[in-house]
Design an enzyme around this catalytic site. Sequence first.
Site, PDB file in Angstrom:
ATOM      1  N   ARG A  69       0.919  -1.161  -0.030  1.00  0.00           N
ATOM      2  CA  ARG A  69       0.142   0.016   0.084  1.00  0.00           C
ATOM      3  C   ARG A  69       0.736   1.264   0.151  1.00  0.00           C
ATOM      4  O   ARG A  69       0.429   2.372  -0.665  1.00  0.00           O
ATOM      5  CB  ARG A  69      -0.968  -0.038   1.252  1.00  0.00           C
ATOM      6  CG  ARG A  69      -1.856   1.138   1.243  1.00  0.00           C
ATOM      7  CD  ARG A  69      -2.812   0.913   2.433  1.00  0.00           C
ATOM      8  NE  ARG A  69      -3.935   0.013   2.100  1.00  0.00           N
ATOM      9  CZ  ARG A  69      -3.757  -1.149   2.921  1.00  0.00           C
ATOM     10  NH1 ARG A  69      -3.032  -1.499   3.597  1.00  0.00           N
ATOM     11  NH2 ARG A  69      -4.618  -2.080   2.464  1.00  0.00           N
ATOM     12  N   TYR A  70       2.024   1.083   0.678  1.00  0.00           N
ATOM     13  CA  TYR A  70       2.954   2.421   0.657  1.00  0.00           C
ATOM     14  C   TYR A  70       4.017   2.095   0.029  1.00  0.00           C
ATOM     15  O   TYR A  70       4.689   0.990   0.126  1.00  0.00           O
ATOM     16  CB  TYR A  70       3.107   2.844   2.185  1.00  0.00           C
ATOM     17  CG  TYR A  70       1.749   3.140   2.917  1.00  0.00           C
ATOM     18  CD1 TYR A  70       1.034   4.300   2.841  1.00  0.00           C
ATOM     19  CD2 TYR A  70       1.288   1.908   3.993  1.00  0.00           C
ATOM     20  CE1 TYR A  70       0.028   4.565   3.663  1.00  0.00           C
ATOM     21  CE2 TYR A  70       0.283   2.261   4.630  1.00  0.00           C
ATOM     22  CZ  TYR A  70      -0.452   3.435   4.546  1.00  0.00           C
ATOM     23  OH  TYR A  70      -1.680   3.672   5.224  1.00  0.00           O
ATOM     24  N   ARG A  88       6.964   0.268   2.264  1.00  0.00           N
ATOM     25  CA  ARG A  88       6.553  -0.895   3.251  1.00  0.00           C
ATOM     26  C   ARG A  88       5.590  -1.721   2.580  1.00  0.00           C
ATOM     27  O   ARG A  88       4.955  -1.201   1.615  1.00  0.00           O
ATOM     28  CB  ARG A  88       6.448  -0.371   4.613  1.00  0.00           C
ATOM     29  CG  ARG A  88       5.086   0.154   4.628  1.00  0.00           C
ATOM     30  CD  ARG A  88       5.047   1.153   5.886  1.00  0.00           C
ATOM     31  NE  ARG A  88       5.309   2.407   5.303  1.00  0.00           N
ATOM     32  CZ  ARG A  88       4.576   3.626   5.358  1.00  0.00           C
ATOM     33  NH1 ARG A  88       3.798   3.641   6.303  1.00  0.00           N
ATOM     34  NH2 ARG A  88       4.948   4.710   4.941  1.00  0.00           N
ATOM     35  N   CYS A 138      -5.717 -16.730  13.920  1.00  0.00           N
ATOM     36  CA  CYS A 138      -5.427 -16.051  15.040  1.00  0.00           C
ATOM     37  C   CYS A 138      -5.495 -16.810  16.302  1.00  0.00           C
ATOM     38  O   CYS A 138      -6.153 -17.755  16.175  1.00  0.00           O
ATOM     39  CB  CYS A 138      -6.282 -14.671  15.049  1.00  0.00           C
ATOM     40  SG  CYS A 138      -6.122 -13.698  13.332  1.00  0.00           S
ATOM     41  N   CYS A 163     -11.664 -11.509  16.760  1.00  0.00           N
ATOM     42  CA  CYS A 163     -12.237 -10.479  17.156  1.00  0.00           C
ATOM     43  C   CYS A 163     -13.583 -10.112  16.217  1.00  0.00           C
ATOM     44  O   CYS A 163     -13.365 -10.279  14.891  1.00  0.00           O
ATOM     45  CB  CYS A 163     -11.560  -9.176  17.001  1.00  0.00           C
ATOM     46  SG  CYS A 163     -10.013  -9.260  17.827  1.00  0.00           S
ATOM     47  N   CYS A 187     -13.471  -7.434  13.344  1.00  0.00           N
ATOM     48  CA  CYS A 187     -11.939  -7.565  12.519  1.00  0.00           C
ATOM     49  C   CYS A 187     -12.307  -7.235  10.933  1.00  0.00           C
ATOM     50  O   CYS A 187     -13.117  -7.609  10.353  1.00  0.00           O
ATOM     51  CB  CYS A 187     -11.589  -9.033  12.510  1.00  0.00           C
ATOM     52  SG  CYS A 187      -9.927  -9.327  11.518  1.00  0.00           S
ATOM     53  N   ARG A 206     -10.438  -8.143   8.706  1.00  0.00           N
ATOM     54  CA  ARG A 206     -10.125  -9.372   7.821  1.00  0.00           C
ATOM     55  C   ARG A 206     -10.936 -10.514   8.049  1.00  0.00           C
ATOM     56  O   ARG A 206     -10.766 -11.691   7.671  1.00  0.00           O
ATOM     57  CB  ARG A 206      -8.881  -9.646   7.706  1.00  0.00           C
ATOM     58  CG  ARG A 206      -7.729  -8.583   7.292  1.00  0.00           C
ATOM     59  CD  ARG A 206      -6.500  -9.092   7.119  1.00  0.00           C
ATOM     60  NE  ARG A 206      -5.334  -8.090   6.694  1.00  0.00           N
ATOM     61  CZ  ARG A 206      -4.477  -7.626   7.111  1.00  0.00           C
ATOM     62  NH1 ARG A 206      -4.047  -7.954   8.417  1.00  0.00           N
ATOM     63  NH2 ARG A 206      -3.657  -6.291   6.597  1.00  0.00           N
ATOM     64  N   ASP A 211     -12.788   0.120  10.969  1.00  0.00           N
ATOM     65  CA  ASP A 211     -13.191  -0.488   9.627  1.00  0.00           C
ATOM     66  C   ASP A 211     -14.377  -1.093   9.372  1.00  0.00           C
ATOM     67  O   ASP A 211     -14.582  -1.948  10.205  1.00  0.00           O
ATOM     68  CB  ASP A 211     -11.882  -1.245   8.989  1.00  0.00           C
ATOM     69  CG  ASP A 211     -10.370  -0.557   9.248  1.00  0.00           C
ATOM     70  OD1 ASP A 211     -10.409   0.423   8.665  1.00  0.00           O
ATOM     71  OD2 ASP A 211      -9.485  -1.322   9.872  1.00  0.00           O
ATOM     72  N   ASP A 239      -8.081   4.604   8.224  1.00  0.00           N
ATOM     73  CA  ASP A 239      -7.679   3.603   7.231  1.00  0.00           C
ATOM     74  C   ASP A 239      -8.818   3.961   6.044  1.00  0.00           C
ATOM     75  O   ASP A 239     -10.113   3.417   6.099  1.00  0.00           O
ATOM     76  CB  ASP A 239      -7.600   2.308   7.323  1.00  0.00           C
ATOM     77  CG  ASP A 239      -6.508   1.694   6.545  1.00  0.00           C
ATOM     78  OD1 ASP A 239      -6.171   2.184   5.570  1.00  0.00           O
ATOM     79  OD2 ASP A 239      -5.727   0.761   7.179  1.00  0.00           O
ATOM     80  N   LYS A 287      -3.755   5.356   5.371  1.00  0.00           N
ATOM     81  CA  LYS A 287      -4.092   5.860   6.930  1.00  0.00           C
ATOM     82  C   LYS A 287      -4.081   7.321   6.750  1.00  0.00           C
ATOM     83  O   LYS A 287      -2.844   7.885   6.416  1.00  0.00           O
ATOM     84  CB  LYS A 287      -3.329   5.094   8.034  1.00  0.00           C
ATOM     85  CG  LYS A 287      -3.582   3.741   8.015  1.00  0.00           C
ATOM     86  CD  LYS A 287      -3.036   3.202   9.364  1.00  0.00           C
ATOM     87  CE  LYS A 287      -3.056   1.751   9.509  1.00  0.00           C
ATOM     88  NZ  LYS A 287      -2.319   1.121   8.579  1.00  0.00           N
TER      89      LYS A 287
END
Length: 358
Positions: A97-98, A101, A110, A114, A117, A119, A278, A315, A322
Amino acid sequence: MPSCPAPSPASSRTLRTPQELLEAGLVDAASLPEIAKVEERYATAIPPAFRSLIENPDDPIGRQVIPSPEELITASHELADPIGDDALSPVPGIVHRYADRALLKPLLICPLYCRFCFRREHVGPDGGLLDEAALERAFSWLRAHPAIREVILTGGDPLMLSARRLDHIMHELAAIPHVTTLRIHTRVPVAAPEKITDELVAAMDSEKAVWLVVHANHEREFSPEARASLKKIQRCGIPVLGQSVLLRGVNDSAPALEGLFRAMVENQVKPYYLHQLDAAPGTARFHVPIEEGQALLASLRGRVTGLAWPTYVLDIPGGYGKVPLGPDYLDQPRATVTDPNGQRHAIQSPDGTIAAPS
């Protein structure tokens, strides 16, 4: 809401099924059919350490991880891929995305799942482990892009890998000359602290700079066991940052945020990001409006040390990155700033005149 029964010997295992949730007192029998429908779509996992923190099903800990029938309702603004991971994935396991990085997602498993989440359409106990060939393709992509200076291990949760597998990944990344920084994003220290073994901590170490970012949303997540796991990581010389999501019913009050950020600082965890939620499908019950989030943070300014002050970020949906949301203390048209007590002050330039608006 009645308190949950004390954990029994059977609760030494991770809770995954509607029946296990019922037996643990986390859902009622009447809700089982709808909870089963949720389970068909989104994974559930509540490990013993996190289960022990739940006082009742709708407390700030239980609300994060106990499935709800409301998850089956998708609001008009909610997206299956709210931050554009899929669109920005040049090869499996990589998100770019950047410019400087990239994310590396070696698995999509996981310690807990959550309910908010972003994702949640992808993660689960069966999912996403990159095999050797896929992992090598991801390494090759990183080697071929010299602008990448930082690789962020995420997922899923990279600390669910075996120590051997994590050590292999860390060594391969460290061998890429232009990669100078490795970052690990995880829930494990607070969700399943027993997994932070000496072998796993040794696997995190690297000749390159390593940062660990732990996701926690409430001060009660910093149990004695979680504190000990973080200390074990810190003794290896790995600095720890904290990231949280602003969540209705979890941390949407000034006392709750203050307690969370103070708990982080007291455990040598620097609050890094407070994320605006999100818009993943079925997460609307957790939504806190941005204006409310800004007011909450503003209410903490001057009450907590700057060490406890995160950047409040959104985001942007679609993968546009972000951006900080404030709060903002500068009034450019009036050339004034507002102090933590709400008083305005003129901005003066070196020659003593009031600064002109930009």
